[in-house]
Design a protein around this motif. Sequence first.
Motif, PDB file in Angstrom:
ATOM      1  N   GLN A   1      -2.178 -11.720   0.160  1.00 42.55           N
ATOM      2  CA  GLN A   1      -1.839 -12.381   1.418  1.00 42.55           C
ATOM      3  C   GLN A   1      -1.033 -11.479   2.354  1.00 42.55           C
ATOM      4  O   GLN A   1      -1.556 -11.015   3.366  1.00 42.55           O
ATOM      5  N   ARG A   2       0.215 -11.214   2.035  1.00 37.48           N
ATOM      6  CA  ARG A   2       1.061 -10.408   2.923  1.00 37.48           C
ATOM      7  C   ARG A   2       1.012  -8.955   2.472  1.00 37.48           C
ATOM      8  O   ARG A   2       1.089  -8.651   1.283  1.00 37.48           O
ATOM      9  N   ILE A   3       0.895  -8.049   3.448  1.00 40.70           N
ATOM     10  CA  ILE A   3       0.660  -6.637   3.146  1.00 40.70           C
ATOM     11  C   ILE A   3       1.745  -5.770   3.769  1.00 40.70           C
ATOM     12  O   ILE A   3       2.072  -5.909   4.952  1.00 40.70           O
ATOM     13  N   ALA A   4       2.310  -4.880   2.945  1.00 39.34           N
ATOM     14  CA  ALA A   4       3.293  -3.895   3.391  1.00 39.34           C
ATOM     15  C   ALA A   4       2.735  -2.499   3.148  1.00 39.34           C
ATOM     16  O   ALA A   4       1.781  -2.310   2.382  1.00 39.34           O
ATOM     17  N   VAL A   5       3.330  -1.507   3.805  1.00 40.63           N
ATOM     18  CA  VAL A   5       3.024  -0.106   3.519  1.00 40.63           C
ATOM     19  C   VAL A   5       4.321   0.605   3.142  1.00 40.63           C
ATOM     20  O   VAL A   5       5.383   0.344   3.716  1.00 40.63           O
ATOM     21  N   GLU A   6       4.222   1.482   2.161  1.00 41.75           N
ATOM     22  CA  GLU A   6       5.325   2.378   1.806  1.00 41.75           C
ATOM     23  C   GLU A   6       4.804   3.804   1.916  1.00 41.75           C
ATOM     24  O   GLU A   6       3.845   4.183   1.242  1.00 41.75           O
ATOM     25  N   GLY A   7       5.411   4.598   2.791  1.00 42.02           N
ATOM     26  CA  GLY A   7       4.960   5.965   2.988  1.00 42.02           C
ATOM     27  C   GLY A   7       6.082   6.958   2.757  1.00 42.02           C
ATOM     28  O   GLY A   7       7.229   6.708   3.113  1.00 42.02           O
ATOM     29  N   LEU A   8       5.728   8.087   2.169  1.00 45.48           N
ATOM     30  CA  LEU A   8       6.679   9.164   1.890  1.00 45.48           C
ATOM     31  C   LEU A   8       6.259  10.418   2.638  1.00 45.48           C
ATOM     32  O   LEU A   8       5.102  10.847   2.537  1.00 45.48           O
ATOM     33  N   SER A   9       7.185  11.003   3.416  1.00 50.24           N
ATOM     34  CA  SER A   9       6.939  12.254   4.111  1.00 50.24           C
ATOM     35  C   SER A   9       5.765  12.082   5.084  1.00 50.24           C
ATOM     36  O   SER A   9       5.794  11.207   5.937  1.00 50.24           O
TER      37      SER A   9
ATOM     38  N   SER B   1      -2.041  -5.334  12.833  1.00 54.06           N
ATOM     39  CA  SER B   1      -1.035  -6.398  12.822  1.00 54.06           C
ATOM     40  C   SER B   1      -0.945  -7.102  11.478  1.00 54.06           C
ATOM     41  O   SER B   1       0.012  -7.837  11.234  1.00 54.06           O
ATOM     42  N   GLU B   2      -1.923  -6.896  10.586  1.00 57.87           N
ATOM     43  CA  GLU B   2      -1.861  -7.503   9.256  1.00 57.87           C
ATOM     44  C   GLU B   2      -0.715  -6.939   8.424  1.00 57.87           C
ATOM     45  O   GLU B   2      -0.287  -7.557   7.454  1.00 57.87           O
ATOM     46  N   ILE B   3      -0.215  -5.759   8.785  1.00 58.04           N
ATOM     47  CA  ILE B   3       0.902  -5.140   8.063  1.00 58.04           C
ATOM     48  C   ILE B   3       2.198  -5.749   8.574  1.00 58.04           C
ATOM     49  O   ILE B   3       2.550  -5.599   9.751  1.00 58.04           O
ATOM     50  N   SER B   4       2.922  -6.442   7.703  1.00 62.50           N
ATOM     51  CA  SER B   4       4.126  -7.157   8.132  1.00 62.50           C
ATOM     52  C   SER B   4       5.419  -6.538   7.601  1.00 62.50           C
ATOM     53  O   SER B   4       6.490  -7.118   7.767  1.00 62.50           O
ATOM     54  N   CYS B   5       5.314  -5.356   6.968  1.00 62.12           N
ATOM     55  CA  CYS B   5       6.511  -4.651   6.496  1.00 62.12           C
ATOM     56  C   CYS B   5       6.160  -3.183   6.316  1.00 62.12           C
ATOM     57  O   CYS B   5       5.074  -2.857   5.822  1.00 62.12           O
ATOM     58  N   ALA B   6       7.059  -2.297   6.729  1.00 61.08           N
ATOM     59  CA  ALA B   6       6.864  -0.857   6.554  1.00 61.08           C
ATOM     60  C   ALA B   6       8.126  -0.249   5.951  1.00 61.08           C
ATOM     61  O   ALA B   6       9.224  -0.454   6.468  1.00 61.08           O
ATOM     62  N   VAL B   7       7.957   0.475   4.848  1.00 59.99           N
ATOM     63  CA  VAL B   7       9.042   1.240   4.239  1.00 59.99           C
ATOM     64  C   VAL B   7       8.711   2.705   4.459  1.00 59.99           C
ATOM     65  O   VAL B   7       7.711   3.217   3.935  1.00 59.99           O
ATOM     66  N   LEU B   8       9.539   3.391   5.258  1.00 64.22           N
ATOM     67  CA  LEU B   8       9.253   4.758   5.679  1.00 64.22           C
ATOM     68  C   LEU B   8      10.308   5.700   5.107  1.00 64.22           C
ATOM     69  O   LEU B   8      11.476   5.642   5.483  1.00 64.22           O
ATOM     70  N   LYS B   9       9.889   6.555   4.179  1.00 63.55           N
ATOM     71  CA  LYS B   9      10.792   7.494   3.508  1.00 63.55           C
ATOM     72  C   LYS B   9      10.639   8.877   4.128  1.00 63.55           C
ATOM     73  O   LYS B   9       9.525   9.402   4.218  1.00 63.55           O
TER      74      LYS B   9
ATOM     75  N   ILE C   1       0.856  -1.180   0.000  1.00 61.00           N
ATOM     76  CA  ILE C   1       0.000   0.000   0.000  1.00 61.00           C
ATOM     77  C   ILE C   1       0.891   1.229   0.000  1.00 61.00           C
ATOM     78  O   ILE C   1       1.736   1.389   0.896  1.00 61.00           O
ATOM     79  N   THR C   2       0.764   2.101  -1.012  1.00 52.70           N
ATOM     80  CA  THR C   2       1.621   3.286  -1.110  1.00 52.70           C
ATOM     81  C   THR C   2       0.866   4.530  -0.651  1.00 52.70           C
ATOM     82  O   THR C   2      -0.311   4.719  -0.972  1.00 52.70           O
ATOM     83  N   LEU C   3       1.579   5.391   0.084  1.00 51.37           N
ATOM     84  CA  LEU C   3       0.996   6.589   0.679  1.00 51.37           C
ATOM     85  C   LEU C   3       1.933   7.774   0.439  1.00 51.37           C
ATOM     86  O   LEU C   3       3.093   7.744   0.864  1.00 51.37           O
TER      87      LEU C   3
END
Length: 285
Positions: free
Chosen positions: A91-99, A113-121, A29-31
């Motif tokens: 199945q597996r859900i990540a989030v990628e967020g910018l700013s 808890s369903e989010i198993s990876c976070a990429v934080l920019k 999921i991109t934000l």
Amino acid sequence: MGLTKTSVRHDGFDATLFPAADRKGKVVITLSGSEGGLRHAEKMARHLQGQGMPALALGYFGTGETQEFLSRVPLEYVDAAIGWLRGRGYQRIAVEGLSKGAEYAAAAATTFSEISCAVLKTPAWFYGEGIMKGAPSGASCWTYRGQELPYTPYRERSFPSKRDILRRAEYDILSLNAKRYVRQASAVPIERIAGRVLFFSTEADTVWPSSESAKKLEDRLVREGFAYPYPYEHVCFDFMSHLMLEDANRLVRVLFRSEREHPRECAEERASMSSKMHDWLERVW
């Protein structure tokens, strides 16, 4: 690839799905940030799709189907998106967020808890005050179940105008965001994320001190003898601006001096970021 679109009017959120062949084992999921809308979130999702990773660009304000301003944005948008993706076999859900999107992504990842990876920019290490009509809103950026998340207010009660920014030839609002008295209750409880965490920051940030912020988040993961049980990493760049889009256009050179003065280095850092994130999503997550 074809696009599947869904609207907040029908499913509780506003997003565009960028599928990748028949792959449904993972999805991101991109934000995007405080500009709102879906344009940058879609650019982030399209980049992931080009690397073979399905992605859902999620709008959380300013989309026409969501609220107008970045204030009291419900985390339930992400929760609804998770349910929608799961209902379609992802199945597996990540989030990628910018700013600001990184702040929202962190809030969601520490809640669901369903989010198993976070990429934080270019993340912040605390939840901030909302923004309404170009000024602080007097409320939190984020809510959950109708309650505001604790936040740190801005010191200044007005922001530079577009004219001021153009006169400086630099999008520099660091004075608004540096050396703020941070309310401890507003600190991001990053250790609650049930999964991998990848931070990207830059020493050339003129929006807020993202390298310092990412380091504070990193330090919080391991402190007082507590070891965070999942892999995490912090990558800090030297020249790239706050706008950490892999496919950034020429606007970044208009807005940021470092992008104008170091175009080759910024391009190399963007390529490095893209490669690192691809490796992280495919191999570490």
